[in-house]
Design a protein around this motif. Sequence first.
Motif, mmCIF file in Angstrom:
data_model
loop_
_atom_site.group_PDB
_atom_site.id
_atom_site.type_symbol
_atom_site.label_atom_id
_atom_site.label_comp_id
_atom_site.label_asym_id
_atom_site.label_seq_id
_atom_site.Cartn_x
_atom_site.Cartn_y
_atom_site.Cartn_z
ATOM 1 N N LEU A 1 34.994 -84.941 47.108
ATOM 2 C CA LEU A 1 36.270 -85.411 46.593
ATOM 3 C C LEU A 1 37.091 -86.112 47.673
ATOM 4 O O LEU A 1 37.756 -87.128 47.414
ATOM 5 C CB LEU A 1 37.052 -84.234 45.993
ATOM 6 N N HIS A 2 37.058 -85.598 48.886
ATOM 7 C CA HIS A 2 37.906 -86.126 49.956
ATOM 8 C C HIS A 2 37.108 -86.873 51.037
ATOM 9 O O HIS A 2 37.693 -87.252 52.070
ATOM 10 C CB HIS A 2 38.703 -84.988 50.609
ATOM 11 N N GLY A 3 35.817 -87.092 50.808
ATOM 12 C CA GLY A 3 35.014 -87.817 51.806
ATOM 13 C C GLY A 3 34.990 -87.136 53.155
ATOM 14 O O GLY A 3 35.080 -87.785 54.204
ATOM 15 N N LEU A 4 34.859 -85.797 53.129
ATOM 16 C CA LEU A 4 34.951 -85.033 54.380
ATOM 17 C C LEU A 4 33.795 -85.310 55.334
ATOM 18 O O LEU A 4 33.952 -85.179 56.556
ATOM 19 C CB LEU A 4 35.019 -83.535 54.068
ATOM 20 N N GLN A 5 32.621 -85.677 54.794
ATOM 21 C CA GLN A 5 31.480 -85.896 55.685
ATOM 22 C C GLN A 5 31.769 -87.017 56.677
ATOM 23 O O GLN A 5 31.484 -86.894 57.872
ATOM 24 C CB GLN A 5 30.215 -86.210 54.869
ATOM 25 N N ASP A 6 32.347 -88.097 56.203
ATOM 26 C CA ASP A 6 32.688 -89.205 57.101
ATOM 27 C C ASP A 6 33.764 -88.796 58.093
ATOM 28 O O ASP A 6 33.736 -89.193 59.269
ATOM 29 C CB ASP A 6 33.156 -90.412 56.299
ATOM 30 N N LEU A 7 34.732 -88.006 57.642
ATOM 31 C CA LEU A 7 35.801 -87.558 58.533
ATOM 32 C C LEU A 7 35.277 -86.631 59.621
ATOM 33 O O LEU A 7 35.750 -86.671 60.764
ATOM 34 C CB LEU A 7 36.888 -86.850 57.715
ATOM 35 N N VAL A 8 34.309 -85.787 59.263
ATOM 36 C CA VAL A 8 33.725 -84.862 60.250
ATOM 37 C C VAL A 8 33.051 -85.638 61.370
ATOM 38 O O VAL A 8 33.181 -85.297 62.555
ATOM 39 C CB VAL A 8 32.720 -83.907 59.565
ATOM 40 N N VAL A 9 32.329 -86.693 61.019
ATOM 41 C CA VAL A 9 31.649 -87.507 62.030
ATOM 42 C C VAL A 9 32.666 -88.177 62.950
ATOM 43 O O VAL A 9 32.447 -88.314 64.163
ATOM 44 C CB VAL A 9 30.746 -88.558 61.352
ATOM 45 N N GLN A 10 33.829 -88.580 62.376
ATOM 46 C CA GLN A 10 34.847 -89.275 63.157
ATOM 47 C C GLN A 10 35.629 -88.331 64.056
ATOM 48 O O GLN A 10 36.005 -88.694 65.178
ATOM 49 C CB GLN A 10 35.815 -90.009 62.220
ATOM 50 N N ARG A 11 35.911 -87.142 63.581
ATOM 51 C CA ARG A 11 36.726 -86.219 64.372
ATOM 52 C C ARG A 11 36.223 -84.777 64.230
ATOM 53 O O ARG A 11 36.845 -83.946 63.569
ATOM 54 C CB ARG A 11 38.198 -86.342 63.983
ATOM 55 N N PRO A 12 35.089 -84.470 64.887
ATOM 56 C CA PRO A 12 34.531 -83.115 64.811
ATOM 57 C C PRO A 12 35.277 -82.145 65.722
ATOM 58 O O PRO A 12 35.817 -82.525 66.765
ATOM 59 C CB PRO A 12 33.097 -83.306 65.292
#
Length: 717
Positions: free
Chosen positions: A304-315
């Motif tokens: 829903l929130h596209g968390l996978q892409d966000l995790v890669v950007q700011r782990p």
Amino acid sequence: MTTALAYEDDPYVLPVPTPDTPVVLPRWISPGNTHPNSHFRDPVWSLAPLIDNPGATLITIHWKNCPAPLQGEMKRVVWSLINGERRPTYLRSKGLSARGRVSASTMLQKYCEWFRLANWLHQRGITHLADCTADVWRAYASERRDEGISRVHAEMVIGYFTDLWVYDQLSTCPAGISRPPWETEGIDDLLPAADGTDSAENSTEPLDPQVMGPLLVWALRFVDDFADDILAAWTEQRRLVDVAVNNTATSASRAALKEYLLPLVDTGAPLPAVHVKGRLYLARDYVAAHTGATHTQIERLVKLHGLQDLVVQRPAPCPLDVPIAGKIDGRPWREYIIFGEATTLMQHLGTAAAIVIVYLTGMRPQEAQALRSGCCPDPEPADDSTLGRHLIRSRHFKNVLDEDGNHASAGEVREVPWVAITPVVRAIRVLERMVPEGELLLSAAHHDVHRFGGRQFQGAIRRTSLNRRIEAFVAWVNREAETQGLPDQAVPEDPHGAIGMSRFRRTLAWHVARRPGGLIALAIQYGHMRTVLDTRTTSGYASRSRRGLHSVLDVETALAAAETAVRLRDRAAAGEKISGPAARRALTAAGHAPRFEGRLVPKTFARKATKFLARDGIVLYDNPDAFLICAFKHDNALCEPAPGATAPRQYACTPGCGNTVRTDTHARQLRRRAEEIDQLAARAPGPVAKRLRANADRLRETADTHDATAQSIEALT
């Protein structure tokens, strides 16, 4: 009718197997072996029912590798190999080492060569083994020889071809394989020419000291300093995973999940992440354990929130709630251990413990793989309240035979236990915390920490896997050494290739043997008691050639002898006087001895070292236990060296020997030892004290004799 009766009366002849016949007959399977058996009709045969060594690789036969026209006949012969016994009449013609039955690993070598022959025959249109005539045998053996194999290997291969004929004779329905012509003509014409390179040497190299030093430092660090932190982190990580798996989806868990993650998303804060196979993912188990949410609820929110892409950007790391006690150079080795890292650290901890055990005991890899929890109990206090030594009782496998003289896969309990020094005991205790009571210390099922469910592995971690784990451990160590600012503690690349389990045993022997009595220590610890009987000609451990133990230790012995000569030369030059019947000869030897300034020597130096030690009368051996130097000359020696020996029996040093040399330093050491004995005598009972004082008096008399007879270097040369 006569033929049938003959087969019935012959205990070595096997019946023709049916499609349902087991691959391994029950009489060859030990009671404790639980490996599944195959059937004759199966396309893959397992030899695991023959393998009781927990560290051995389980062997399978894939019949797709044998040409279809020859499969039927070849299957019967291989089945006879697995279940038959070669006749005693045949074995007598092959020497004392020939056995009626061989190990599964030897069976593997045989049937692989037979499959190779079958493919060669198939390529030439030969579809029956009976058509392998004498000319065909010669042609194939010659072609196999010309493939560049060594003379020893070629002789072994030809023996495997002979066995194809031998095992065919054990069937009531033989394929009719003809007797190979070399059985009557000899095999010399079918072997490569002898060029002096085939010496049956063990080519395994000891580890370079610059590799072994930091590797052992880090292995001990894991066992002594990091183990508690890693085990606690692993326990906490597994607890979190168990919590996450057992969560139940509720509206409260969904609300808690949103409350935990969405503020991080909205504020641009880092998100909890883990590495999986080199890629970053949201730490789902970690999040689930802290929020009570299920994986399904988390997955919906991720999409829903596209968390996978966000995790890669700011782990963000996921620290485990475990205190850190271990230190490197006085400072904590970690601020915290993160979720997921505990898995890797657990694998490295098991590897480090294995390195410590194998290196500091001298065990063979398969012996270490057979160790079980409880193998090294704490010793009971003696009458004087002192503790005895820790002893490791377990199995060994090399050259172990059953009551019929055949290979015993299960090995046997070693008659002389291994002595375990403190670091080894600690390593065993760490492994005992990693596996259940009574389980193999290196159990594959419990050390495969990357697996959650799925296939259950049997036995110990295989040697190939341990070798890979060692390489992974070294890679981790080198990254950590750089991170910790300790570049001098990195493990360099070994000049002789990969670090393998089999190299540790030879490395230990290299260093132990140069001590007085070192040969005895090796003989006891390594399980080669025969080396005590003859220090040169009958020792058999890990030889580079058939001459025995000292063939691999000559380099270290030569270096030690050269160092002894240099010390004598330096002491004489500093003004110390020298005594003893061999004093003049020793000074001459010391004047011509080379000085080694810590340089590494290649394996090609071994022959030079052997020649150096063969110089009867001018090789100097230090014996600090006897407070003297032995200028070993075989005919003068009172220690009764073996015929042809080039070294003294230092543990049997005898007063009055014509090879004795002493310096002023030795005289001072004799008097110090006499004083120590006098102190012991003062606290000992009467008869014991009397013997101790007499011993101290003898040491002083020896020192006085030196003082009265010693001469300077100028007087002796």
